[in-house]
Design a protein around this motif. Sequence first.
Motif, PDB file in Angstrom:
ATOM      1  N   PRO A 152      -9.704 -17.617  54.729  1.00  0.00           N
ATOM      2  CA  PRO A 152     -10.064 -17.464  56.142  1.00  0.00           C
ATOM      3  C   PRO A 152     -11.438 -16.825  56.302  1.00  0.00           C
ATOM      4  O   PRO A 152     -11.961 -16.212  55.359  1.00  0.00           O
ATOM      5  N   PRO A 153     -12.053 -16.957  57.475  1.00  0.00           N
ATOM      6  CA  PRO A 153     -13.364 -16.343  57.714  1.00  0.00           C
ATOM      7  C   PRO A 153     -13.340 -14.838  57.453  1.00  0.00           C
ATOM      8  O   PRO A 153     -12.375 -14.147  57.789  1.00  0.00           O
ATOM      9  N   GLY A 154     -14.397 -14.339  56.801  1.00  0.00           N
ATOM     10  CA  GLY A 154     -14.495 -12.918  56.521  1.00  0.00           C
ATOM     11  C   GLY A 154     -13.759 -12.467  55.283  1.00  0.00           C
ATOM     12  O   GLY A 154     -13.701 -11.271  54.992  1.00  0.00           O
ATOM     13  N   GLU A 155     -13.182 -13.410  54.539  1.00  0.00           N
ATOM     14  CA  GLU A 155     -12.421 -13.053  53.333  1.00  0.00           C
ATOM     15  C   GLU A 155     -12.881 -13.907  52.156  1.00  0.00           C
ATOM     16  O   GLU A 155     -13.187 -15.089  52.309  1.00  0.00           O
ATOM     17  N   ARG A 156     -12.941 -13.277  50.963  1.00  0.00           N
ATOM     18  CA  ARG A 156     -13.256 -13.999  49.728  1.00  0.00           C
ATOM     19  C   ARG A 156     -12.016 -14.087  48.864  1.00  0.00           C
ATOM     20  O   ARG A 156     -11.222 -13.148  48.802  1.00  0.00           O
ATOM     21  N   ARG A 157     -11.890 -15.230  48.176  1.00  0.00           N
ATOM     22  CA  ARG A 157     -10.775 -15.422  47.258  1.00  0.00           C
ATOM     23  C   ARG A 157     -11.295 -16.104  45.994  1.00  0.00           C
ATOM     24  O   ARG A 157     -12.155 -16.975  46.059  1.00  0.00           O
ATOM     25  N   LYS A 158     -10.742 -15.700  44.857  1.00  0.00           N
ATOM     26  CA  LYS A 158     -11.078 -16.386  43.616  1.00  0.00           C
ATOM     27  C   LYS A 158      -9.942 -16.209  42.613  1.00  0.00           C
ATOM     28  O   LYS A 158      -9.092 -15.316  42.741  1.00  0.00           O
ATOM     29  N   SER A 159      -9.930 -17.085  41.612  1.00  0.00           N
ATOM     30  CA  SER A 159      -8.966 -16.970  40.520  1.00  0.00           C
ATOM     31  C   SER A 159      -9.705 -16.744  39.217  1.00  0.00           C
ATOM     32  O   SER A 159     -10.827 -17.244  39.029  1.00  0.00           O
ATOM     33  N   GLU A 160      -9.100 -15.982  38.340  1.00  0.00           N
ATOM     34  CA  GLU A 160      -9.616 -15.728  37.002  1.00  0.00           C
ATOM     35  C   GLU A 160      -8.494 -16.040  36.015  1.00  0.00           C
ATOM     36  O   GLU A 160      -7.402 -15.468  36.112  1.00  0.00           O
ATOM     37  N   SER A 161      -8.741 -16.954  35.092  1.00  0.00           N
ATOM     38  CA  SER A 161      -7.683 -17.343  34.165  1.00  0.00           C
ATOM     39  C   SER A 161      -8.227 -17.530  32.763  1.00  0.00           C
ATOM     40  O   SER A 161      -9.414 -17.797  32.552  1.00  0.00           O
ATOM     41  N   TRP A 162      -7.327 -17.371  31.788  1.00  0.00           N
ATOM     42  CA  TRP A 162      -7.609 -17.646  30.385  1.00  0.00           C
ATOM     43  C   TRP A 162      -6.735 -18.823  30.003  1.00  0.00           C
ATOM     44  O   TRP A 162      -5.511 -18.719  29.943  1.00  0.00           O
ATOM     45  N   ARG A 163      -7.380 -19.989  29.749  1.00  0.00           N
ATOM     46  CA  ARG A 163      -6.668 -21.244  29.574  1.00  0.00           C
ATOM     47  C   ARG A 163      -6.743 -21.726  28.132  1.00  0.00           C
ATOM     48  O   ARG A 163      -7.776 -21.613  27.483  1.00  0.00           O
ATOM     49  N   ALA A 164      -5.626 -22.294  27.666  1.00  0.00           N
ATOM     50  CA  ALA A 164      -5.504 -22.722  26.271  1.00  0.00           C
ATOM     51  C   ALA A 164      -5.702 -24.232  26.162  1.00  0.00           C
ATOM     52  O   ALA A 164      -4.849 -24.999  26.629  1.00  0.00           O
ATOM     53  N   PRO A 165      -6.802 -24.696  25.562  1.00  0.00           N
ATOM     54  CA  PRO A 165      -7.002 -26.139  25.371  1.00  0.00           C
ATOM     55  C   PRO A 165      -5.861 -26.801  24.617  1.00  0.00           C
ATOM     56  O   PRO A 165      -5.517 -27.960  24.880  1.00  0.00           O
ATOM     57  N   ALA A 166      -5.244 -26.086  23.674  1.00  0.00           N
ATOM     58  CA  ALA A 166      -4.160 -26.663  22.880  1.00  0.00           C
ATOM     59  C   ALA A 166      -2.876 -26.844  23.679  1.00  0.00           C
ATOM     60  O   ALA A 166      -1.941 -27.502  23.218  1.00  0.00           O
ATOM     61  N   LEU A 167      -2.831 -26.269  24.902  1.00  0.00           N
ATOM     62  CA  LEU A 167      -1.651 -26.368  25.761  1.00  0.00           C
ATOM     63  C   LEU A 167      -2.021 -27.030  27.087  1.00  0.00           C
ATOM     64  O   LEU A 167      -1.631 -26.571  28.163  1.00  0.00           O
ATOM     65  N   ASN A 168      -2.787 -28.103  27.019  1.00  0.00           N
ATOM     66  CA  ASN A 168      -3.188 -28.846  28.227  1.00  0.00           C
ATOM     67  C   ASN A 168      -3.962 -27.971  29.206  1.00  0.00           C
ATOM     68  O   ASN A 168      -3.887 -28.154  30.421  1.00  0.00           O
ATOM     69  N   CYS A 169      -4.711 -26.999  28.686  1.00  0.00           N
ATOM     70  CA  CYS A 169      -5.482 -26.052  29.508  1.00  0.00           C
ATOM     71  C   CYS A 169      -4.589 -25.213  30.425  1.00  0.00           C
ATOM     72  O   CYS A 169      -5.025 -24.739  31.486  1.00  0.00           O
ATOM     73  N   PHE A 170      -3.336 -25.006  30.016  1.00  0.00           N
ATOM     74  CA  PHE A 170      -2.439 -24.151  30.803  1.00  0.00           C
ATOM     75  C   PHE A 170      -2.913 -22.703  30.699  1.00  0.00           C
ATOM     76  O   PHE A 170      -3.302 -22.242  29.626  1.00  0.00           O
ATOM     77  N   PRO A 171      -2.877 -21.938  31.815  1.00  0.00           N
ATOM     78  CA  PRO A 171      -3.332 -20.544  31.770  1.00  0.00           C
ATOM     79  C   PRO A 171      -2.287 -19.619  31.142  1.00  0.00           C
ATOM     80  O   PRO A 171      -1.149 -19.562  31.592  1.00  0.00           O
ATOM     81  N   LEU A 172      -2.699 -18.886  30.111  1.00  0.00           N
ATOM     82  CA  LEU A 172      -1.818 -17.879  29.524  1.00  0.00           C
ATOM     83  C   LEU A 172      -1.930 -16.554  30.260  1.00  0.00           C
ATOM     84  O   LEU A 172      -1.043 -15.708  30.168  1.00  0.00           O
ATOM     85  N   GLU A 173      -3.023 -16.377  30.986  1.00  0.00           N
ATOM     86  CA  GLU A 173      -3.179 -15.276  31.942  1.00  0.00           C
ATOM     87  C   GLU A 173      -3.883 -15.835  33.166  1.00  0.00           C
ATOM     88  O   GLU A 173      -4.821 -16.622  33.041  1.00  0.00           O
ATOM     89  N   ASP A 174      -3.430 -15.440  34.344  1.00  0.00           N
ATOM     90  CA  ASP A 174      -3.994 -15.992  35.584  1.00  0.00           C
ATOM     91  C   ASP A 174      -3.910 -14.930  36.676  1.00  0.00           C
ATOM     92  O   ASP A 174      -2.850 -14.329  36.879  1.00  0.00           O
ATOM     93  N   LYS A 175      -5.016 -14.702  37.385  1.00  0.00           N
ATOM     94  CA  LYS A 175      -5.056 -13.705  38.451  1.00  0.00           C
ATOM     95  C   LYS A 175      -5.645 -14.304  39.718  1.00  0.00           C
ATOM     96  O   LYS A 175      -6.608 -15.068  39.666  1.00  0.00           O
TER      97      LYS A 175
END
Length: 254
Positions: A152-175
């Motif tokens: 929404p206006p006035g708010e920032r959002r982002k994701s930070e993840s550690w993804r494993a190429p050997a697992l279809n780039c699935f995130p093992l950690e995700d925030k």
Amino acid sequence: MTSSIKILTIAGSVFVVGLATITLTKRIYSQVVAPVEFTVELRTDQYRHPTGELVRTERSLRGFRSDGSEVEKRNVPAPTGQEVEQRSITDIRAGKRTVVDGLTESTTTYILRSGETEARKRRDVSCLVEGQPRKQILGFDVIFVEKVLPGPPGERRKSESWRAPALNCFPLEDKLLIGPATGPLAVVNAQQVTRVEMGPPAPSYFDVPAGFAERSPSAVLQEFDRRYAGQSEPIPCANCRSMKEPDTAYQKQR
């Protein structure tokens, strides 16, 4: 559902050659390489914004087949105190996604579009980005992926993840982080894989229970209120206009 029950340098010509190789590899993998089969157990922590205190911790499981099918399941407490299962099953062979709700003994079924079906049959290699930080989690090489998300206006959002190429780039950690437009961001959701099991998921995870009634999203909420009247607060807006959009999507994909 109510909140208590309902739910990632190389210089000069060497760099050019390396980049071309990475691009070609990604193209080949995305076209012909099937997804890896595996199952993960996850822990998800939810935090109140902006105060930061832990609100809820949830355990869940996700399984992936080589044909692109997947399942997500979790156990939740009913108002009676009994623990029941909820699952979301995406079955590529059957061409449908089924939400199984043990709280109301309901299924809600959607027909998959052909584009979505084809995309799921290819292994995801989108995390193979050169120059990103790397480390290991649970014995898997992972790559840091950061994404700016809409908000929404006035708010920032982002994701930070550690993804494993050997697992279809699935995130093992995700925030997921949220904050004001000009201020610091705070974590509101943190997901972590606690165990990985390679190989096909248990076939029973994809079984749709016999005897469950097919219901629209709003009908599931109404059934919850009917079953647990007096044992739980009524679900807000089970009959209000906010349910029009999910019900319309459901009817269109029947």
